[in-house]
Design an enzyme around this catalytic site. Structure first.
Site, short mmCIF file in Angstrom:
data_model
loop_
_atom_site.label_atom_id
_atom_site.label_comp_id
_atom_site.label_asym_id
_atom_site.label_seq_id
_atom_site.Cartn_x
_atom_site.Cartn_y
_atom_site.Cartn_z
N SER A 148 4.27 -1.67 -8.01
CA SER A 148 4.30 -2.15 -6.62
C SER A 148 4.22 -3.67 -6.52
O SER A 148 4.66 -4.24 -5.52
CB SER A 148 3.15 -1.52 -5.82
OG SER A 148 1.91 -1.74 -6.45
N ASP A 390 -7.93 -4.91 -0.47
CA ASP A 390 -6.94 -4.87 -1.56
C ASP A 390 -6.75 -6.30 -2.07
O ASP A 390 -6.09 -7.12 -1.43
CB ASP A 390 -5.62 -4.31 -1.03
CG ASP A 390 -4.53 -4.21 -2.10
OD1 ASP A 390 -4.73 -4.77 -3.19
OD2 ASP A 390 -3.49 -3.59 -1.82
N HIS A 393 -2.50 -6.62 -4.26
CA HIS A 393 -1.19 -6.87 -3.68
C HIS A 393 -1.20 -8.16 -2.85
O HIS A 393 -2.26 -8.67 -2.49
CB HIS A 393 -0.76 -5.67 -2.83
CG HIS A 393 -0.59 -4.42 -3.63
ND1 HIS A 393 -1.59 -3.47 -3.76
CD2 HIS A 393 0.45 -3.98 -4.37
CE1 HIS A 393 -1.17 -2.49 -4.53
NE2 HIS A 393 0.06 -2.77 -4.92
#
Length: 418
Positions: A148, A390, A393
């Site tokens: 990702s 998070d 990311h």
């Protein structure tokens, strides 16, 4: 005998020809003037869009200022505040952005993370030029392979180029495990291929890859690599999925024998399998290969601010230190193994060493303004950033745009020397 048209008709034809020529000249002057006003220089690929929006294909020129000097390491430098040339796009101007990365739309109130520009110490990066890159990619495929994080780099690249294309001449389709952006006018594609370990694993499903017991086939790559064959520019990345635990379930050879491998050992074996495919399958005269170094995490605020007990949540500025900063979110053993495997290859693979420069950007993560398991965080979850932030990311626009600017600089340099 050829009959000449009457004088008044010849005069009308002459006036029409002069008028048409004048319009074309005025159009060219206007485009040149706008190019000079906005960019300070003329880019021949930008010059003309004539009738029916047909792009006039002209040779690309790469100036000396756009070529990275041999003695310049673009990965050494510092972040400069720049609210003039950055960002290159906005959340509103790029409809292809997914909810995982649209931090402002998801509730983040500050936007400073979008306005930092990477400045190498010994040279300047060329300004990203979408039309010039698309011309280089004419009739070609550019593919990002990885997890990702790499998908975020793909999203960034799509947003960097899509604004110069008409809506009817661009498209994005999802054919799992691939995402394919097509620039119709250039017969060019920018693609993403989901392969979080590069080699095969039980996490290779593009959407259903969260498994309780990860399992990696260290010697198997064929199911993936058949999708990479013939791609003109390949950009590989694999890191964070290896770092879940110190040991990983894996097999090397027989599927009947599964062992627990030390992660760094398993990573080396996987990279050697990948390297064998590179040497066997890549044609260096027509294909280019890059490998992205690890994207760092910012899970522990005590690393950059002693005495604190948080993470990347609420961080709005890069790490400002006069010395090189290196936190636990980057594994040096993994970095050494990447360099060693690439260094032994007979086929040229360039390492895009984005780790150090990204390590300063504690402010650029999605934090509580992204998705978890495909859904935006609830109000209650956002109120508990220590659990739910998070710090892996990245928001877009943001740090991955710099990675693509560096990639663009190398692609431009290759074109210049070819």
């Amino acid at each position: 005998m050829t009959t000449q048209p009457p004088p008044d008709r010849r005069l009308s034809q002459l006036i029409f020809a002069v008028a048409l020529t004048s319009l074309l000249v005025l159009g060219m002057v206007r485009v040149v003037f706008e190019s000079l006003k906005n960019k300070g220089s003329i880019n021949v690929v930008d010059l003309l869009k004539l009738q029916n929006h047909r792009v006039v294909r002209l040779p690309i020129t790469v100036s000396d200022d756009e070529v990275i000097p041999d003695d310049c390491n673009v990965f050494e430098g510092k972040w400069i505040w720049d609210n003039i040339s950055a960002p290159h796009y906005t959340e509103e101007s790029c409809s292809y952005l997914v909810k995982q990365v649209t931090c402002r739309r998801n509730g983040r109130t500050d936007s400073n993370y979008q306005n930092w520009r990477w400045q190498p110490s010994a040279c300047n990066l060329p300004r990203f030029n979408a039309l010039k890159l698309l011309e280089i990619l004419r009739n070609k495929r550019l593919m990002f392979v990885g997890d990702s994080i790499q998908r975020g780099m793909f999203d960034s690249m799509v947003c960097l180029v899509q604004s110069v294309l008409e809506d009817r001449k661009k498209s994005l389709v999802r054919i799992p495990p691939r995402k394919i952006f097509r620039a119709e006018e250039y017969n060019a594609t920018i693609e993403f291929y989901w392969a979080p370990f590069i080699v095969e694993s039980n996490s290779d499903h593009a959407t259903n890859h969260s498994v309780l017991r990860r399992f990696v086939k260290l010697g198997s790559i064929d199911n993936h690599s058949k999708q990479w064959e013939g791609v003109d520019i390949l950009v590989f990345e694999s890191y964070i999925w290896w770092m879940y635990k110190p040991l990983i379930n894996a097999t090397y050879g027989s599927l009947d024998k599964v062992d627990e491998y030390n992660v760094t050992t398993a990573y080396r074996l996987a990279m050697e399998t990948w390297g064998n495919w590179i040497e066997k399958s890549i044609n260096p005269s027509s294909q280019t290969v890059f490998f992205m170094s690890m994207s760092p995490t910012h899970l522990w605020s005590w690393e950059w601010e002693a005495g604190t007990d948080g993470n990347c949540f609420s961080e709005t500025q890069p790490i400002q230190k006069p010395i090189i900063y290196w936190g636990t979110g980057s594994n040096l053993d993994i970095m050494r193994r990447i360099k060693k495997v690439i260094g032994k290859l007979k086929i040229k693979v360039r390492l895009l060493n984005i780790t150090q420069l990204s390590k300063y950007r504690k402010d650029g993560h999605t934090s509580v303004y992204g998705e978890r398991k495909g859904k935006l965080l609830t109000k209650e979850e956002r109120a508990d950033p220590k659990t739910y932030a998070d710090c892996i990311h990245w928001c877009l626009p943001g740090v991955p745009d710099t990675w693509n600017q560096i990639l663009y600089a190398h692609i431009l340099q290759d074109y210049h020397t070819s």
